[in-house]
Design a protein around this motif. Structure first.
Motif, PDB file in Angstrom:
ATOM      1  N   LYS A 128       0.833  -1.205   0.000  1.00 13.20           N
ATOM      2  CA  LYS A 128       0.000   0.000   0.000  1.00 13.20           C
ATOM      3  C   LYS A 128       0.870   1.260   0.000  1.00 13.20           C
ATOM      4  O   LYS A 128       0.573   2.241  -0.701  1.00 13.20           O
ATOM      5  N   LEU A 129       1.929   1.244   0.787  1.00 12.36           N
ATOM      6  CA  LEU A 129       2.826   2.397   0.846  1.00 12.36           C
ATOM      7  C   LEU A 129       3.535   2.610  -0.488  1.00 12.36           C
ATOM      8  O   LEU A 129       3.657   3.742  -0.974  1.00 12.36           O
ATOM      9  N   ARG A 130       3.994   1.524  -1.098  1.00  8.93           N
ATOM     10  CA  ARG A 130       4.671   1.632  -2.396  1.00  8.93           C
ATOM     11  C   ARG A 130       3.714   2.098  -3.484  1.00  8.93           C
ATOM     12  O   ARG A 130       4.090   2.894  -4.355  1.00  8.93           O
ATOM     13  N   ASP A 131       2.474   1.626  -3.429  1.00 10.85           N
ATOM     14  CA  ASP A 131       1.481   2.067  -4.407  1.00 10.85           C
ATOM     15  C   ASP A 131       1.214   3.569  -4.289  1.00 10.85           C
ATOM     16  O   ASP A 131       0.807   4.210  -5.262  1.00 10.85           O
ATOM     17  N   ALA A 132       1.433   4.118  -3.083  1.00  9.88           N
ATOM     18  CA  ALA A 132       1.250   5.558  -2.871  1.00  9.88           C
ATOM     19  C   ALA A 132       2.524   6.342  -3.166  1.00  9.88           C
ATOM     20  O   ALA A 132       2.558   7.560  -2.968  1.00  9.88           O
ATOM     21  N   GLY A 133       3.572   5.645  -3.634  1.00 11.03           N
ATOM     22  CA  GLY A 133       4.787   6.324  -4.069  1.00 11.03           C
ATOM     23  C   GLY A 133       5.956   6.265  -3.109  1.00 11.03           C
ATOM     24  O   GLY A 133       7.046   6.761  -3.428  1.00 11.03           O
ATOM     25  N   ALA A 134       5.779   5.682  -1.922  1.00  9.20           N
ATOM     26  CA  ALA A 134       6.845   5.675  -0.921  1.00  9.20           C
ATOM     27  C   ALA A 134       7.926   4.648  -1.254  1.00  9.20           C
ATOM     28  O   ALA A 134       7.673   3.638  -1.920  1.00  9.20           O
ATOM     29  N   THR A 135       9.124   4.922  -0.767  1.00 13.34           N
ATOM     30  CA  THR A 135      10.179   3.917  -0.712  1.00 13.34           C
ATOM     31  C   THR A 135      10.118   3.307   0.683  1.00 13.34           C
ATOM     32  O   THR A 135      10.175   4.031   1.680  1.00 13.34           O
ATOM     33  N   VAL A 136       9.982   1.991   0.758  1.00  6.99           N
ATOM     34  CA  VAL A 136       9.736   1.329   2.040  1.00  6.99           C
ATOM     35  C   VAL A 136      10.969   0.551   2.492  1.00  6.99           C
ATOM     36  O   VAL A 136      11.570  -0.199   1.713  1.00  6.99           O
ATOM     37  N   ILE A 137      11.323   0.754   3.742  1.00  7.91           N
ATOM     38  CA  ILE A 137      12.370  -0.028   4.394  1.00  7.91           C
ATOM     39  C   ILE A 137      11.674  -0.999   5.343  1.00  7.91           C
ATOM     40  O   ILE A 137      11.037  -0.574   6.314  1.00  7.91           O
ATOM     41  N   ASN A 138      11.741  -2.278   5.059  1.00 13.02           N
ATOM     42  CA  ASN A 138      11.165  -3.272   5.963  1.00 13.02           C
ATOM     43  C   ASN A 138      12.175  -3.568   7.068  1.00 13.02           C
ATOM     44  O   ASN A 138      13.294  -4.019   6.803  1.00 13.02           O
ATOM     45  N   PHE A 139      11.769  -3.296   8.296  1.00 17.68           N
ATOM     46  CA  PHE A 139      12.655  -3.434   9.446  1.00 17.68           C
ATOM     47  C   PHE A 139      11.837  -4.025  10.593  1.00 17.68           C
ATOM     48  O   PHE A 139      11.415  -3.320  11.515  1.00 17.68           O
ATOM     49  N   PRO A 140      11.553  -5.337  10.539  1.00 18.06           N
ATOM     50  CA  PRO A 140      10.670  -5.938  11.550  1.00 18.06           C
ATOM     51  C   PRO A 140      11.237  -5.837  12.962  1.00 18.06           C
ATOM     52  O   PRO A 140      12.393  -6.182  13.205  1.00 18.06           O
ATOM     53  N   LEU A 141      10.407  -5.344  13.867  1.00 22.36           N
ATOM     54  CA  LEU A 141      10.777  -5.278  15.278  1.00 22.36           C
ATOM     55  C   LEU A 141      10.043  -6.337  16.091  1.00 22.36           C
ATOM     56  O   LEU A 141      10.149  -6.363  17.317  1.00 22.36           O
ATOM     57  N   LEU A 142       9.319  -7.186  15.392  1.00 21.15           N
ATOM     58  CA  LEU A 142       8.512  -8.204  16.054  1.00 21.15           C
ATOM     59  C   LEU A 142       8.627  -9.512  15.292  1.00 21.15           C
ATOM     60  O   LEU A 142       8.586  -9.538  14.062  1.00 21.15           O
ATOM     61  N   GLU A 143       8.785 -10.583  16.047  1.00 23.21           N
ATOM     62  CA  GLU A 143       8.793 -11.923  15.476  1.00 23.21           C
ATOM     63  C   GLU A 143       7.917 -12.793  16.366  1.00 23.21           C
ATOM     64  O   GLU A 143       7.934 -12.655  17.595  1.00 23.21           O
ATOM     65  N   ILE A 144       7.144 -13.670  15.756  1.00 17.99           N
ATOM     66  CA  ILE A 144       6.225 -14.519  16.507  1.00 17.99           C
ATOM     67  C   ILE A 144       6.819 -15.920  16.625  1.00 17.99           C
ATOM     68  O   ILE A 144       7.072 -16.587  15.618  1.00 17.99           O
ATOM     69  N   ASP A 145       7.041 -16.355  17.862  1.00 24.19           N
ATOM     70  CA  ASP A 145       7.610 -17.673  18.131  1.00 24.19           C
ATOM     71  C   ASP A 145       6.649 -18.494  18.982  1.00 24.19           C
ATOM     72  O   ASP A 145       5.708 -17.963  19.585  1.00 24.19           O
TER      73      ASP A 145
END
Length: 270
Positions: free
Chosen positions: A27-44
């Motif tokens: 959604k962010l890229r479709d709106a023109g943004a450059t996205v940095i994926n930086f997960p701060l959460l992991e499910i274990d």
């Protein structure tokens, strides 16, 4: 063309868990943004998984199952047959969790229509009236707020928490984000949970301490964070922001992808 790309030339950090980040990133890229994926959460898996499996095997004994998140739904249905849940009343704290149930052919009996959090669920009259005397399974991750459980007990519910997952942080430092910020390639960081915010600032403190120990320029190391803008998934999350943070903080009504995007585009908060 510019109007169709309201986030053009903006660099935005998506901190959602890796397995849940793609819809917001798109959604962010479709709106023109450059996205940095930086997960701060992991499910274990929870550490006491055998105990959790035992609790889930007895789910038929409950009158109501409350799901706190999409992760709670998916982790439960890895172990429990849909037919078992169809015998219970089901509640969830928001639209995305309700859609996760729907994907498995299950309908939620209690789900807030807006403000997707524990407070919104607790505000439903029908939900309040159903609770007294009922045996309730609160299906969630380890830790988190205790508001929902305390309220259910106060209203006369018999509540058991079933912690079907635990949250961990997969990141070890903020060097990547600082490098982007120094190249003027970081406009906003999206944080949608208290866990993510807490670990973000823990990593910031760790990074600052390490950098200061190896640098004579203490002020620069402490100040880079204050040029960052944070978008939080709800206003209640502001209690997780330390007083020492001097950057800009903006709030969405709820942490759903469309609401976050609206805050960044229609309301033009960047």
């Amino acid at each position: 063309m510019e109007a169709s790309l309201p986030l053009k030339n903006k660099w935005i950090v998506n901190t959602r868990a890796a397995h849940q980040a793609q819809p917001l990133t798109e959604k962010l890229r479709d709106a023109g943004a450059t996205v940095i994926n930086f997960p701060l959460l992991e499910i274990d898996a929870p550490e006491n998984y055998e105990d959790v499996e035992h609790q889930l095997s007895a789910l038929e004994q409950y009158d109501l199952a409350i799901f706190i998140s999409t992760n709670a739904v998916e982790r439960t249905l890895d172990k429990v047959d849909v037919s078992t849940l169809k015998k219970l009343k089901l509640a969830c704290v928001g639209k995305k969790t309700g859609l996760a149930l729907k994907k498995h052919g299950l309908d939620s009996d209690f789900c807030p229509e807006r403000f997707f959090n524990s407070e919104a669920l607790l505000a439903l009259d029908a939900f309040q009236q159903f609770i007294p005397g009922k045996k309730i399974a609160l299906i969630k991750g380890e830790g988190g707020r205790d508001l929902l459980q305390k309220s259910l007990l106060k209203w006369g519910g018999d509540v058991d928490s079933i912690n079907v997952y635990r949250r961990t942080c997969p990141q070890h430092n903020l060097a990547l984000l600082k490098n982007h910020q120094q190249r003027q390639e970081l406009d906003i960081i999206i944080l949608t949970s208290g866990f993510s915010i807490d670990h973000f600032f823990e990593l910031a403190d760790k990074h600052s301490e390490t950098a200061v120990a190896n640098s004579n320029n203490k002020s620069n190391e402490n100040n880079w964070m204050n040029s960052v803008t944070l978008l939080l998934g709800s206003e209640r999350l502001k209690s997780h922001i330390p007083d020492s943070f001097k950057g800009k903080v903006i709030f969405a009504e709820d942490p759903n992808d469309d609401t976050l995007l609206k805050e960044l585009t229609i309301d033009n908060k960047l």
